[in-house]
Design an enzyme around this catalytic site. Structure first.
Site, PDB file in Angstrom:
ATOM      1  N   SER A 159      -5.052  -1.638  -3.576  1.00 28.26           N
ATOM      2  CA  SER A 159      -3.682  -1.154  -3.790  1.00 28.26           C
ATOM      3  C   SER A 159      -2.957  -1.805  -4.961  1.00 28.26           C
ATOM      4  O   SER A 159      -1.865  -1.358  -5.323  1.00 28.26           O
ATOM      5  CB  SER A 159      -2.859  -1.327  -2.511  1.00 28.26           C
ATOM      6  OG  SER A 159      -3.191  -0.327  -1.578  1.00 28.26           O
TER       7      SER A 159
ATOM      8  N   LYS B 203      -1.713   0.505  -7.580  1.00 30.09           N
ATOM      9  CA  LYS B 203      -0.425   1.198  -7.523  1.00 30.09           C
ATOM     10  C   LYS B 203       0.578   0.683  -8.545  1.00 30.09           C
ATOM     11  O   LYS B 203       1.534   1.382  -8.889  1.00 30.09           O
ATOM     12  CB  LYS B 203       0.157   1.103  -6.105  1.00 30.09           C
ATOM     13  CG  LYS B 203      -0.666   1.852  -5.049  1.00 30.09           C
ATOM     14  CD  LYS B 203       0.012   1.764  -3.684  1.00 30.09           C
ATOM     15  CE  LYS B 203      -0.694   2.609  -2.638  1.00 30.09           C
ATOM     16  NZ  LYS B 203      -1.930   2.017  -2.127  1.00 30.09           N
TER      17      LYS B 203
ATOM     18  N   SER C 197       3.147   0.707   0.649  1.00 30.77           N
ATOM     19  CA  SER C 197       1.870   0.950  -0.041  1.00 30.77           C
ATOM     20  C   SER C 197       1.334   2.333   0.305  1.00 30.77           C
ATOM     21  O   SER C 197       0.175   2.489   0.688  1.00 30.77           O
ATOM     22  CB  SER C 197       0.838  -0.133   0.325  1.00 30.77           C
ATOM     23  OG  SER C 197      -0.278  -0.087  -0.539  1.00 30.77           O
TER      24      SER C 197
END
Length: 209
Positions: A30, A33, A85
């Site tokens: 993640s 991101k 997230s």
């Protein structure tokens, strides 16, 4: 004691105080991101409408609890991306902001190349998503991240994404993070302990917390 197999400690001026295997390729999940947020923040206004497709809503694991047909402003989508997230928010952002890149390419007559240098079919159903991911790689290269490769906007690396050759390094992540933190909206979002997003669902206003 630093247990991380790959790590780097850098100050705001770029001075490195510690590093371990900082240029070794690794899946960053993640952390991806951050690049998604950077590309979106630099390409589109915060009040741009973001509509959630069936594909986006079906992207699981950590989510912003989005449903097919939901619509919100880009800033709310970014909150959904960075605070819980939300993988679903990542796909929604890619598909909507990516349309800007497709429209620009069509109007200018330029090709959009994927991470392997192949032209993207701008008339395909996935053109916007693919163009956004291409822009992620373009941005990483612009920042000098020579050891990063992005193939999706959320960082998932198993199931249908398992065969995607996506990676970065501790050094590149430090560069990406420093650039992201230069953006005031990014700083505001990632400083939130908790958040809610306002969206339109089924013709009425809804709040996801």
């Amino acid at each position: 004691a630093i247990a991380a197999e790959r790590s780097i400690l850098v100050d705001s001026d770029g001075n490195v105080y510690f590093e371990r295997a900082a240029d070794e390729h690794a899946q960053i999940a993640s952390i991806t991101k951050m690049v998604t947020a950077i590309v979106a923040l630099e390409a589109a206004p915060l009040d741009m409408p973001v509509k959630v497709s069936e594909r986006a809503a079906a992207t699981g694991e950590s989510t912003a609890s989005l449903k097919t047909g939901d619509e919100m402003m880009l800033k709310d989508a970014l909150v959904g991306l960075m605070v819980p997230s939300g993988n679903d928010a990542g796909v929604a952002i890619a598909e909507n902001v990516g349309k800007l890149f497709v429209d620009d390419a069509k109007s200018s007559g330029k090709e959009v190349l994927d991470v392997d240098g192949n032209p993207i079919d701008l008339s395909s159903d996935t053109a916007a998503y693919d163009a956004f991911v291409a822009k992620m790689n373009e941005k990483a290269s612009e920042l000098g991240c020579a050891n990063s490769r992005f193939t999706n906007p959320h960082g998932l690396d198993f199931a249908e994404w398992e065969d995607e050759d996506q990676y970065s390094t501790a050094r590149d992540v430090a560069v990406i993070a420093q650039h992201a933190m230069d953006n005031q909206t990014f700083r505001e979002i990632v400083s939130m302990d908790e958040a809610s997003i306002t969206l339109q669902r089924g013709g009425s206003e809804a709040v996801n917390r």
